[in-house]
Design a protein around this motif. Structure first.
Motif, PDB file in Angstrom:
ATOM      1  N   UNK A  13       0.986  -1.335   0.042  1.00 11.33           N
ATOM      2  CA  UNK A  13      -0.069  -0.011  -0.014  1.00 11.33           C
ATOM      3  C   UNK A  13       0.863   1.398  -0.016  1.00 11.33           C
ATOM      4  N   UNK A  14       2.216   1.252   0.954  1.00 11.45           N
ATOM      5  CA  UNK A  14       3.026   2.337   0.820  1.00 11.45           C
ATOM      6  C   UNK A  14       3.255   2.530  -0.695  1.00 11.45           C
ATOM      7  N   UNK A  15       3.712   1.762  -1.430  1.00  9.56           N
ATOM      8  CA  UNK A  15       3.928   1.691  -2.736  1.00  9.56           C
ATOM      9  C   UNK A  15       2.813   1.973  -3.765  1.00  9.56           C
ATOM     10  N   UNK A  16       1.723   1.738  -3.523  1.00 10.28           N
ATOM     11  CA  UNK A  16       0.544   2.029  -4.470  1.00 10.28           C
ATOM     12  C   UNK A  16       0.465   3.363  -4.157  1.00 10.28           C
ATOM     13  N   UNK A  17       0.539   4.149  -2.855  1.00  9.92           N
ATOM     14  CA  UNK A  17       0.308   5.575  -2.970  1.00  9.92           C
ATOM     15  C   UNK A  17       1.282   6.484  -3.246  1.00  9.92           C
TER      16      UNK A  17
END
Length: 489
Positions: free
Chosen positions: A230-234
């Protein structure tokens, strides 16, 4: 003193003075450096941010580079895993072992060439770094992916006093361990292996130790912890490059592993006397099998895992050795994974008492002076198998690189200093240089008794894309093949 008493005294001293055994274990108080090799699976040369990736975050790997030497021209001995791993354990080019493909490998029975049989395991008579360093008083351990044969040829049969081999996927309970070990229900493999490595370090802090932490990440399937995904999705993505959030999260997990190992060394007060080595077994994989999603890119290097272009064989190498490795420097001298064995020998002051050809050279001089050169004319590659490319061999000498493709004998010559991406084939423009390198390559293949593919009398252009498994001796199901004709590895 009368002469007869002098003679008697000499004889007594001769019989009762202990003989020095060069291969006996040394005392636990030895000041020899500890050695930790962290080997990542399928990590491409540009994947860490210190090698230029604009999306991945690798602060711990970057700090390792700040504290040590970062090699820009380091090579895996092969573009797939098992042969490179064999080269590390043997100090030899895998062509000598006839272990030139991943175990058990696959082949295309109707292609133009019949590829050589692949050795099923690393020979037990090979003296590994663990067996070598054990004679110099080291405690030895191996954690993670082995891929050098069945249980009869696991690390515990090759000098590793403590070992845990893992297979399967990245999350428990789908990864398996040999010997069986208690695994937390929601464990992530990279975390689990890191914890086992730290436990070994804690238990052997009073001895010099050698441990190889062999991660399965960042090998497919793409599996990472949801919070990191999720960190890298954002995270905003750069305008260029391949920036896959799940793959980026997997890179972050192995970066965290590096950080935990370094932190544990500090807590154990071992940092100043430990060599930490970080590398990969081959270049990055561009695409998942079955024509699936794009995972990564090795740009500016050409091509990917399974190919003898730079993207398949050039990989990261960072070495931290406080007081020896010149911190914050880079080294552009061509080096290769067969160099690990003699490097470990020099670090551990260990000598080989059995005869074994060692093709590598110690790179300790490069750690002390990264601008220096090794006394070596060339490095060589031999991959006589179909994979993400065709059966081929290659040589690099200085900035020149020649690739020879076995099916039709064509040659590709590149000047890597001027053409890192291997876009301009100079073989026609510089036939004398191409011929010079080809002759060196031919001579090397004779010296190592490298097995070569042969023309296939059953060549069938219609069936040539078929991949067959050496494990089952049956065709590999089409759903496990890439749309581009590449097989699952």
């Amino acid at each position: 003193m009368p002469n007869r008493y002098k003679l008697l005294l000499f004889v007594i001293c001769l019989f009762f003075t202990p003989v020095v055994d060069l291969y006996a274990e040394e005392s636990p108080q030895s000041t020899k450096p500890n050695i930790i090799l962290i080997l990542i699976d399928d990590m491409g040369w540009p994947d860490p941010s210190c090698y230029g990736h604009a999306f991945h975050e690798t602060p711990n790997i970057d700090q390792l580079a700040n504290d040590g030497v970062r090699f820009t021209d380091f090579y895996a001995a092969c573009p797939v895993c098992s042969p490179t791993r064999a080269s590390i354990q043997a100090g030899q080019y895998q062509a000598r072992l006839h272990l030139t493909d991943f175990i058990p490998g696959h082949w295309r029975p109707f292609e133009k060439l019949i590829v050589p049989e692949n050795a099923p395991h690393l020979p037990l008579e090979i003296v590994t770094p663990a067996e070598l360093l054990k004679t110099a008083g080291y405690k030895t351990a191996y954690f993670g992916k082995w891929h050098l044969g069945p249980e009869s040829h696991y690390p515990d049969k090759q000098g590793y006093q403590t070992s845990l081999v893992t297979k399967g996927r990245h999350f428990a309970p789908r990864f398996r361990t040999t010997p069986k070990s208690d695994v937390p229900k929601k464990a992530y493999l990279a975390d689990f292996l890191t914890e086992k490595t730290i436990e070994f370090m804690q238990q052997n802090k009073s001895h010099p130790f050698f441990v190889q932490l062999s991660h399965y990440a960042v090998h497919i399937p793409l599996e990472a912890k949801q919070k990191e995904i999720e960190k890298y999705q954002q995270k905003p993505k750069p305008s260029t490059g391949v920036n896959n959030p799940v793959y980026a999260a997997m890179v972050a997990h192995v970066d965290e592993s590096v950080g935990r190992i370094v932190q544990a060394l500090e807590e154990l007060q071992l940092s100043e006397n430990t060599v930490v080595i970080f590398s990969s077994d081959n270049g990055g994989l561009r695409q998942t099998f079955s024509g699936g999603e794009t995972v990564s890119t090795n740009a500016p290097l050409r091509d990917e895992k399974g190919s003898l272009y730079e993207g398949g064989i050039r990989v990261p190498l960072i070495i931290k050795w406080p007081g020896v490795a010149k911190a914050g420097t880079t080294c552009a001298e061509p080096t290769i994974s067969v160099d690990f064995w003699p490097t470990f020998a020099e670090i551990g002051k260990a000598k080989l008492k059995e005869h074994q050809i060692i093709d590598g050279l110690s790179i300790v001089p490069l750690l002390k002076d990264p601008s220096s050169r090794l006394d070596r004319d060339a490095i060589y590659f031999h991959y006589p198998h179909y994979h993400h490319s065709e059966p081929a061999g290659a040589i690099r000498t200085g900035n020149w690189k020649l690739i020879e493709f076995f099916a039709d004998g064509r040659q590709e010559l590149y000047n890597l200093e001027q053409d890192l991406s291997e876009t301009t084939n100079l073989s026609a423009a510089m036939p004398h240089k191409a011929a010079e390198l080809q002759q060196k390559l031919l001579d090397w293949r004779k010296t190592t008794a490298a097995a070569l593919p042969q023309k296939n009398p059953k060549y069938d252009a219609q069936r040539s894309p078929e991949w067959w498994s050496r494990r089952t001796n049956q065709p590999i199901k089409k759903q496990n093949q890439k749309k581009t004709g590449k097989a699952k590895t």
